[in-house]
Design a protein around this motif. Sequence first.
Motif, PDB file in Angstrom:
ATOM      1  N   ILE A  56       7.008 -24.435  -5.096  1.00  0.00           N
ATOM      2  CA  ILE A  56       8.388 -24.015  -4.850  1.00  0.00           C
ATOM      3  C   ILE A  56       8.836 -23.037  -5.932  1.00  0.00           C
ATOM      4  CG2 ILE A  56      10.772 -24.810  -4.663  1.00  0.00           C
ATOM      5  CD1 ILE A  56       9.814 -27.187  -3.210  1.00  0.00           C
ATOM      6  N   GLY A  57       8.500 -23.363  -7.187  1.00  0.00           N
ATOM      7  CA  GLY A  57       8.850 -22.473  -8.282  1.00  0.00           C
ATOM      8  C   GLY A  57       8.268 -21.086  -8.071  1.00  0.00           C
ATOM      9  N   THR A  58       7.017 -21.049  -7.602  1.00  0.00           N
ATOM     10  CA  THR A  58       6.363 -19.770  -7.355  1.00  0.00           C
ATOM     11  C   THR A  58       7.154 -18.952  -6.344  1.00  0.00           C
ATOM     12  OG1 THR A  58       4.250 -20.829  -7.697  1.00  0.00           O
ATOM     13  CG2 THR A  58       4.211 -18.707  -6.612  1.00  0.00           C
ATOM     14  N   LEU A  59       7.507 -19.599  -5.229  1.00  0.00           N
ATOM     15  CA  LEU A  59       8.174 -18.864  -4.148  1.00  0.00           C
ATOM     16  C   LEU A  59       9.528 -18.321  -4.572  1.00  0.00           C
ATOM     17  CD1 LEU A  59       7.343 -20.875  -0.922  1.00  0.00           C
ATOM     18  CD2 LEU A  59       6.654 -18.574  -1.525  1.00  0.00           C
ATOM     19  N   PHE A  60      10.241 -19.085  -5.434  1.00  0.00           N
ATOM     20  CA  PHE A  60      11.594 -18.658  -5.770  1.00  0.00           C
ATOM     21  C   PHE A  60      11.676 -17.778  -7.007  1.00  0.00           C
ATOM     22  CE2 PHE A  60      12.558 -22.031  -2.822  1.00  0.00           C
ATOM     23  CZ  PHE A  60      13.572 -21.445  -2.087  1.00  0.00           C
ATOM     24  N   LEU A  61      10.725 -17.961  -7.920  1.00  0.00           N
ATOM     25  CA  LEU A  61      10.859 -17.262  -9.195  1.00  0.00           C
ATOM     26  C   LEU A  61       9.999 -16.010  -9.321  1.00  0.00           C
ATOM     27  CD1 LEU A  61      10.975 -20.357 -11.551  1.00  0.00           C
ATOM     28  CD2 LEU A  61      12.881 -19.004 -10.677  1.00  0.00           C
ATOM     29  N   ILE A  62       8.929 -15.963  -8.551  1.00  0.00           N
ATOM     30  CA  ILE A  62       7.986 -14.865  -8.748  1.00  0.00           C
ATOM     31  C   ILE A  62       8.218 -13.802  -7.680  1.00  0.00           C
ATOM     32  CG2 ILE A  62       5.524 -14.286  -8.888  1.00  0.00           C
ATOM     33  CD1 ILE A  62       6.416 -16.231 -11.033  1.00  0.00           C
ATOM     34  N   PRO A  63       8.283 -12.533  -8.077  1.00  0.00           N
ATOM     35  CA  PRO A  63       8.412 -11.490  -7.062  1.00  0.00           C
ATOM     36  C   PRO A  63       7.142 -11.431  -6.224  1.00  0.00           C
ATOM     37  CG  PRO A  63       8.080 -10.531  -9.239  1.00  0.00           C
ATOM     38  CD  PRO A  63       8.209 -12.007  -9.445  1.00  0.00           C
ATOM     39  N   SER A  64       7.312 -11.268  -4.929  1.00  0.00           N
ATOM     40  CA  SER A  64       6.148 -11.213  -4.055  1.00  0.00           C
ATOM     41  C   SER A  64       5.328  -9.954  -4.328  1.00  0.00           C
ATOM     42  CB  SER A  64       6.613 -11.220  -2.609  1.00  0.00           C
ATOM     43  OG  SER A  64       5.598 -10.722  -1.792  1.00  0.00           O
ATOM     44  N   GLY A  65       4.034 -10.048  -4.041  1.00  0.00           N
ATOM     45  CA  GLY A  65       3.146  -8.909  -4.264  1.00  0.00           C
ATOM     46  C   GLY A  65       3.333  -7.802  -3.235  1.00  0.00           C
ATOM     47  N   GLY A  66       4.108  -8.052  -2.180  1.00  0.00           N
ATOM     48  CA  GLY A  66       4.296  -7.027  -1.147  1.00  0.00           C
ATOM     49  C   GLY A  66       5.748  -6.938  -0.745  1.00  0.00           C
ATOM     50  N   GLU A  67       6.066  -6.016   0.184  1.00  0.00           N
ATOM     51  CA  GLU A  67       7.441  -5.834   0.611  1.00  0.00           C
ATOM     52  C   GLU A  67       7.681  -6.533   1.945  1.00  0.00           C
ATOM     53  OE1 GLU A  67       9.991  -4.179  -0.947  1.00  0.00           O
ATOM     54  OE2 GLU A  67       8.613  -4.129  -2.642  1.00  0.00           O
ATOM     55  N   GLY A  68       8.852  -7.159   2.099  1.00  0.00           N
ATOM     56  CA  GLY A  68       9.274  -7.736   3.381  1.00  0.00           C
ATOM     57  C   GLY A  68       8.201  -8.579   4.038  1.00  0.00           C
ATOM     58  N   GLU A  69       7.804  -8.161   5.242  1.00  0.00           N
ATOM     59  CA  GLU A  69       6.812  -8.902   6.019  1.00  0.00           C
ATOM     60  C   GLU A  69       5.471  -8.994   5.300  1.00  0.00           C
ATOM     61  OE1 GLU A  69       6.773  -9.743   9.899  1.00  0.00           O
ATOM     62  OE2 GLU A  69       8.622 -10.433   8.970  1.00  0.00           O
ATOM     63  N   GLU A  70       5.218  -8.008   4.440  1.00  0.00           N
ATOM     64  CA  GLU A  70       3.943  -7.952   3.745  1.00  0.00           C
ATOM     65  C   GLU A  70       3.860  -8.992   2.636  1.00  0.00           C
ATOM     66  OE1 GLU A  70       1.571  -4.666   3.863  1.00  0.00           O
ATOM     67  OE2 GLU A  70       2.191  -5.441   5.818  1.00  0.00           O
ATOM     68  N   GLY A  71       5.046  -9.482   2.217  1.00  0.00           N
ATOM     69  CA  GLY A  71       5.109 -10.369   1.077  1.00  0.00           C
ATOM     70  C   GLY A  71       4.259 -11.621   1.271  1.00  0.00           C
ATOM     71  N   TRP A  72       3.744 -12.154   0.215  1.00  0.00           N
ATOM     72  CA  TRP A  72       2.926 -13.361   0.242  1.00  0.00           C
ATOM     73  C   TRP A  72       1.806 -13.236   1.260  1.00  0.00           C
ATOM     74  CZ3 TRP A  72       3.715 -15.761  -3.980  1.00  0.00           C
ATOM     75  CH2 TRP A  72       4.996 -15.752  -4.549  1.00  0.00           C
ATOM     76  N   GLY A  73       1.182 -12.082   1.284  1.00  0.00           N
ATOM     77  CA  GLY A  73       0.050 -11.884   2.187  1.00  0.00           C
ATOM     78  C   GLY A  73      -1.173 -12.627   1.674  1.00  0.00           C
ATOM     79  N   GLY A  74      -2.178 -12.708   2.542  1.00  0.00           N
ATOM     80  CA  GLY A  74      -3.396 -13.424   2.152  1.00  0.00           C
ATOM     81  C   GLY A  74      -4.280 -12.580   1.257  1.00  0.00           C
ATOM     82  N   ALA A  75      -4.972 -13.235   0.340  1.00  0.00           N
ATOM     83  CA  ALA A  75      -5.880 -12.517  -0.553  1.00  0.00           C
ATOM     84  C   ALA A  75      -7.071 -11.939   0.216  1.00  0.00           C
ATOM     85  CB  ALA A  75      -6.365 -13.435  -1.665  1.00  0.00           C
ATOM     86  N   ASP A  76      -7.488 -12.645   1.302  1.00  0.00           N
ATOM     87  CA  ASP A  76      -8.599 -12.125   2.106  1.00  0.00           C
ATOM     88  C   ASP A  76      -8.255 -10.735   2.646  1.00  0.00           C
ATOM     89  OD1 ASP A  76      -9.863 -14.480   1.686  1.00  0.00           O
ATOM     90  OD2 ASP A  76      -9.554 -15.289   3.690  1.00  0.00           O
ATOM     91  N   GLY A  77      -7.030 -10.614   3.174  1.00  0.00           N
ATOM     92  CA  GLY A  77      -6.580  -9.342   3.716  1.00  0.00           C
ATOM     93  C   GLY A  77      -6.478  -8.290   2.618  1.00  0.00           C
ATOM     94  N   GLY A  78      -6.061  -8.716   1.427  1.00  0.00           N
ATOM     95  CA  GLY A  78      -5.958  -7.805   0.288  1.00  0.00           C
ATOM     96  C   GLY A  78      -7.302  -7.166  -0.029  1.00  0.00           C
ATOM     97  N   ALA A  79      -8.363  -7.982   0.018  1.00  0.00           N
ATOM     98  CA  ALA A  79      -9.701  -7.465  -0.261  1.00  0.00           C
ATOM     99  C   ALA A  79     -10.121  -6.502   0.843  1.00  0.00           C
ATOM    100  CB  ALA A  79     -10.694  -8.618  -0.373  1.00  0.00           C
ATOM    101  N   ALA A  80      -9.786  -6.859   2.099  1.00  0.00           N
ATOM    102  CA  ALA A  80     -10.138  -5.987   3.222  1.00  0.00           C
ATOM    103  C   ALA A  80      -9.442  -4.630   3.072  1.00  0.00           C
ATOM    104  CB  ALA A  80      -9.767  -6.647   4.543  1.00  0.00           C
ATOM    105  N   ASP A  81      -8.161  -4.647   2.647  1.00  0.00           N
ATOM    106  CA  ASP A  81      -7.434  -3.381   2.442  1.00  0.00           C
ATOM    107  C   ASP A  81      -8.126  -2.523   1.392  1.00  0.00           C
ATOM    108  OD1 ASP A  81      -5.622  -4.220   4.275  1.00  0.00           O
ATOM    109  OD2 ASP A  81      -4.117  -4.876   2.809  1.00  0.00           O
ATOM    110  N   LEU A  82      -8.574  -3.182   0.326  1.00  0.00           N
ATOM    111  CA  LEU A  82      -9.248  -2.440  -0.746  1.00  0.00           C
ATOM    112  C   LEU A  82     -10.521  -1.788  -0.215  1.00  0.00           C
ATOM    113  CD1 LEU A  82      -9.035  -1.827  -3.777  1.00  0.00           C
ATOM    114  CD2 LEU A  82     -10.411  -3.845  -4.230  1.00  0.00           C
ATOM    115  N   ILE A  83     -11.239  -2.522   0.644  1.00  0.00           N
ATOM    116  CA  ILE A  83     -12.474  -1.972   1.216  1.00  0.00           C
ATOM    117  C   ILE A  83     -12.131  -0.830   2.172  1.00  0.00           C
ATOM    118  CG2 ILE A  83     -14.480  -2.482   2.655  1.00  0.00           C
ATOM    119  CD1 ILE A  83     -14.294  -5.373   1.542  1.00  0.00           C
ATOM    120  N   ASP A  84     -11.080  -1.021   2.997  1.00  0.00           N
ATOM    121  CA  ASP A  84     -10.644   0.048   3.909  1.00  0.00           C
ATOM    122  C   ASP A  84     -10.370   1.336   3.144  1.00  0.00           C
ATOM    123  OD1 ASP A  84     -10.819  -1.334   6.284  1.00  0.00           O
ATOM    124  OD2 ASP A  84      -8.783  -2.142   6.145  1.00  0.00           O
TER     125      ASP A  84
END
Lengths: 232, 99
Positions: free
Chosen positions: B20-48
Amino acid sequence: MHIMEGYLPIEWCVLWAVLSAPCVIYGLWRMKQMIQQDRRVLPLMAVCGAFVFVLSALKIPSVTTGSCSHPTGTGLSASFFGPWVTAVLGTIVLLFQAILLAHGGLTTLGANVFSMAIVGPFVAWLVFVALRRYAHAGLGLSVFVTAAVANLVTYTVTSLQLALAFPADGSILTAFIAFATIFAVTQIPLAIIEGIICGLVAKYIVRVKPDILKKLDIIEDAEIEKIQGEAA
Amino acid sequence: MNRATMEIILGLAVIVIFVIGTLFLIPSGGEGEEGWGGADGGAADLIDSTGYEPWFNPIWEPPSGEIESLFFCVQTAIGAIIVGYFFGYWRGAKGRKDE
């Protein structure tokens, strides 16, 4: 830690599959042997497998990167049954996710099995044995550390697998750091959460069903009494 | 309260505060819908971003996020039922022995 379907060049898919297959087959044989020796291990094996199912389905937000990832759940099984049986349990979950959830994939199954079901549990199991045998650490603490290590090593291996296949500007190290930032750093808080859950569950099992663990040479009478005494 | 109960409450409290602390206190790594995305997808984006084209597509993909969450729930439910069944069974068997 799932490498998505198609995201690994074919030669790497083949390599990881070839490395993983014998471990899983040996694991199946070990599993059969253990069950034949004493059928009472079967329920504990089922519980450990079920734990991988539950924990690897939970996507948890991580403090360190603002993204979500999931625990692996393999630490409990690695502690109690060692890496080979865990290889089988992990493979079942990865197959389920590859087929029904499009998480991971059939072409990347070998690579994902290698990181989550083989190397992670194997290193974790070495840590467990060292903690129990040489450091004489308590069961709860040992399982806590083991589960956290299984989790972190799994994600480190995934980062390495991707770095080997996709070196950034020809440098594997640069690529490794980039992938590890996405995976391994996200994983640190999750490893702690996973460790807490597995440590508590291990102690609970000692309280309600210590004889299987004793049979597996995980724990001795004195510690069983101590852990059961805490609940009195 | 005995030590076992305290350990469990403390462990759960740490996990809840973490999440809960994470969700409320930490800024998300992405914007809006992208926020709190999966790390698997993050790696795929890097490969893309290296220009790599995946050479194989999943044989079947959940047609929507709802269906995907359905199968995730099924996965958790299968696991939870097995864990709960045996924990209950062991506890019950132990209770009978203690009586």
